[in-house]
Design an enzyme around this catalytic site. Sequence first.
Site, PDB file in Angstrom:
ATOM      1  N   ARG A 118       0.798  -1.226   0.000  1.00 40.55           N
ATOM      2  CA  ARG A 118       0.000   0.000   0.000  1.00 40.55           C
ATOM      3  C   ARG A 118       0.832   1.278   0.000  1.00 40.55           C
ATOM      4  O   ARG A 118       1.918   1.316   0.561  1.00 40.55           O
ATOM      5  CB  ARG A 118      -0.931   0.007   1.221  1.00 40.55           C
ATOM      6  CG  ARG A 118      -2.002  -1.068   1.141  1.00 40.55           C
ATOM      7  CD  ARG A 118      -2.779  -1.205   2.449  1.00 40.55           C
ATOM      8  NE  ARG A 118      -3.869  -2.174   2.292  1.00 40.55           N
ATOM      9  CZ  ARG A 118      -3.716  -3.498   2.400  1.00 40.55           C
ATOM     10  NH1 ARG A 118      -2.527  -4.005   2.675  1.00 40.55           N
ATOM     11  NH2 ARG A 118      -4.741  -4.303   2.235  1.00 40.55           N
ATOM     12  N   HIS A 143      -1.048  -2.496  -4.390  1.00 45.07           N
ATOM     13  CA  HIS A 143      -0.462  -3.335  -5.447  1.00 45.07           C
ATOM     14  C   HIS A 143      -0.478  -2.673  -6.830  1.00 45.07           C
ATOM     15  O   HIS A 143      -0.797  -3.305  -7.842  1.00 45.07           O
ATOM     16  CB  HIS A 143      -1.182  -4.674  -5.508  1.00 45.07           C
ATOM     17  CG  HIS A 143      -0.968  -5.543  -4.306  1.00 45.07           C
ATOM     18  ND1 HIS A 143       0.159  -5.469  -3.521  1.00 45.07           N
ATOM     19  CD2 HIS A 143      -1.756  -6.522  -3.747  1.00 45.07           C
ATOM     20  CE1 HIS A 143       0.073  -6.357  -2.544  1.00 45.07           C
ATOM     21  NE2 HIS A 143      -1.063  -7.003  -2.648  1.00 45.07           N
ATOM     22  N   HIS A 214       2.276 -12.730  -5.908  1.00 49.23           N
ATOM     23  CA  HIS A 214       1.208 -12.931  -4.927  1.00 49.23           C
ATOM     24  C   HIS A 214       0.590 -14.329  -5.046  1.00 49.23           C
ATOM     25  O   HIS A 214      -0.614 -14.478  -5.199  1.00 49.23           O
ATOM     26  CB  HIS A 214       0.123 -11.869  -5.082  1.00 49.23           C
ATOM     27  CG  HIS A 214      -0.573 -11.530  -3.804  1.00 49.23           C
ATOM     28  ND1 HIS A 214      -1.006 -12.497  -2.910  1.00 49.23           N
ATOM     29  CD2 HIS A 214      -0.910 -10.347  -3.252  1.00 49.23           C
ATOM     30  CE1 HIS A 214      -1.586 -11.910  -1.890  1.00 49.23           C
ATOM     31  NE2 HIS A 214      -1.541 -10.604  -2.055  1.00 49.23           N
ATOM     32  N   ASP A 286      -1.807  -9.548   8.329  1.00 52.20           N
ATOM     33  CA  ASP A 286      -1.627  -8.878   7.046  1.00 52.20           C
ATOM     34  C   ASP A 286      -0.587  -7.793   7.269  1.00 52.20           C
ATOM     35  O   ASP A 286      -0.855  -6.609   7.117  1.00 52.20           O
ATOM     36  CB  ASP A 286      -2.945  -8.286   6.544  1.00 52.20           C
ATOM     37  CG  ASP A 286      -2.875  -7.887   5.067  1.00 52.20           C
ATOM     38  OD1 ASP A 286      -1.825  -8.101   4.444  1.00 52.20           O
ATOM     39  OD2 ASP A 286      -3.876  -7.361   4.543  1.00 52.20           O
ATOM     40  N   GLU A 350       4.721 -12.644   0.777  1.00 54.12           N
ATOM     41  CA  GLU A 350       5.224 -11.790  -0.295  1.00 54.12           C
ATOM     42  C   GLU A 350       6.542 -11.144   0.130  1.00 54.12           C
ATOM     43  O   GLU A 350       6.558 -10.324   1.038  1.00 54.12           O
ATOM     44  CB  GLU A 350       4.196 -10.718  -0.628  1.00 54.12           C
ATOM     45  CG  GLU A 350       2.823 -11.253  -0.962  1.00 54.12           C
ATOM     46  CD  GLU A 350       1.729 -10.257  -0.621  1.00 54.12           C
ATOM     47  OE1 GLU A 350       1.575  -9.281  -1.375  1.00 54.12           O
ATOM     48  OE2 GLU A 350       1.044 -10.449   0.403  1.00 54.12           O
TER      49      GLU A 350
END
Length: 386
Positions: A118, A143, A214, A286, A350
Amino acid sequence: MRHLSKNLLLIMLPACVSLAACNQSSDKKKTNMTDSTQTPASAFEKTIDGKQTHLYTLKNKNGITATFTNYGGRIVSLLVPDKNGKLTDVVLGFESVEGFEKSTEPYYGATIGRYGNRIAKGKFKIDGKEYQSSINNPPNTLHGGKNGYQSVVWDGKQVDSSTVEFTYLSKDMEEGFPGNLNVKVTYSLTDNNEFKAVYEATTDKNTVVNLTNHAFFNLNGEGSGTILDHLVQIDADNYVPVDSTLIPLGKIESVKGTPFDFTKPETIGKRINDNNVQLKDGKGYDHNFVLNKHDIKTPIATVIGDKSGIKMEVFTEEPGLQFYSGNFMQAKNVMKRGLKDEFRTSFAMETQHYPDSPNQPQFPSTELKPGQTYKTQSLYKFSVVK
């Protein structure tokens, strides 16, 4: 500066080995994971935005198989043996290119760019000039924006039986990012059972770059249920706390005494519902983990499937790892085996630079300038625990 020198190796990206997506039969029978390699490549032949899409199949000497499509430069499937020797597809994907086009989750298996993760409110400055990227995760850019690299048709070339190369020219001001960026991503399967991703990029204007892959993993196999009993270890003493919109607060905090401490193996689900504001804001994990000192020869994360015994080790040259526990999966898409993408039935790891780095000068830089080459690599190595 991140890995910008010309001598650095290219970046990985979740890497993936797999089969060609299987066409469901008219009676809706579930596809057997070991049969997916029989899927016709024709399911991935389509013209999108005037460019042709294809399916590419890779294989190593041990029989591990992966399939990729140049739509989004993505991995479609990855077949690796479980503890009983059964080939198991550990990557979520669709049985046709249309499945990826129509998915409510646009990032399955995709190459991510120009900026992975982000950017706060989509705004950032380079040399004092402010740029605005498209907002697709209000109030932020996620992304690469609304039409990131996951939604373009890359130029694809199968180099050999175990290597595919994707290239793309990301034009000046595409999604608000300055500079014509020439990107090359090479995915390969090594005979050490590694899914390897190497990234390279050059620009003609000062810009920011943060590439990753991803892949959504379930080491028990796609469609096998929850990933909460997977065992995870991450070599990170610190992580990046975020606000309610998942933008970094600007500090780095210790994982010690928190649900983010994976310095010793823990199941994903053990603490995921703890009374912790970071878990609540992220709806689970996350978050970017600040990796301890490492090189490409040292695993920075390990995940083990509780049912399959499949072990995945992650290696990277990147400083961070975004661990995502499938919190936004909503059972809205039917995957390769005919089953839906239920809540927390996959995870992502990731390899990357930190979120919102263009606005956080204390984080490692993601700037790339003319004359420099962005190069980085990551790999995912597969084995079994009996």
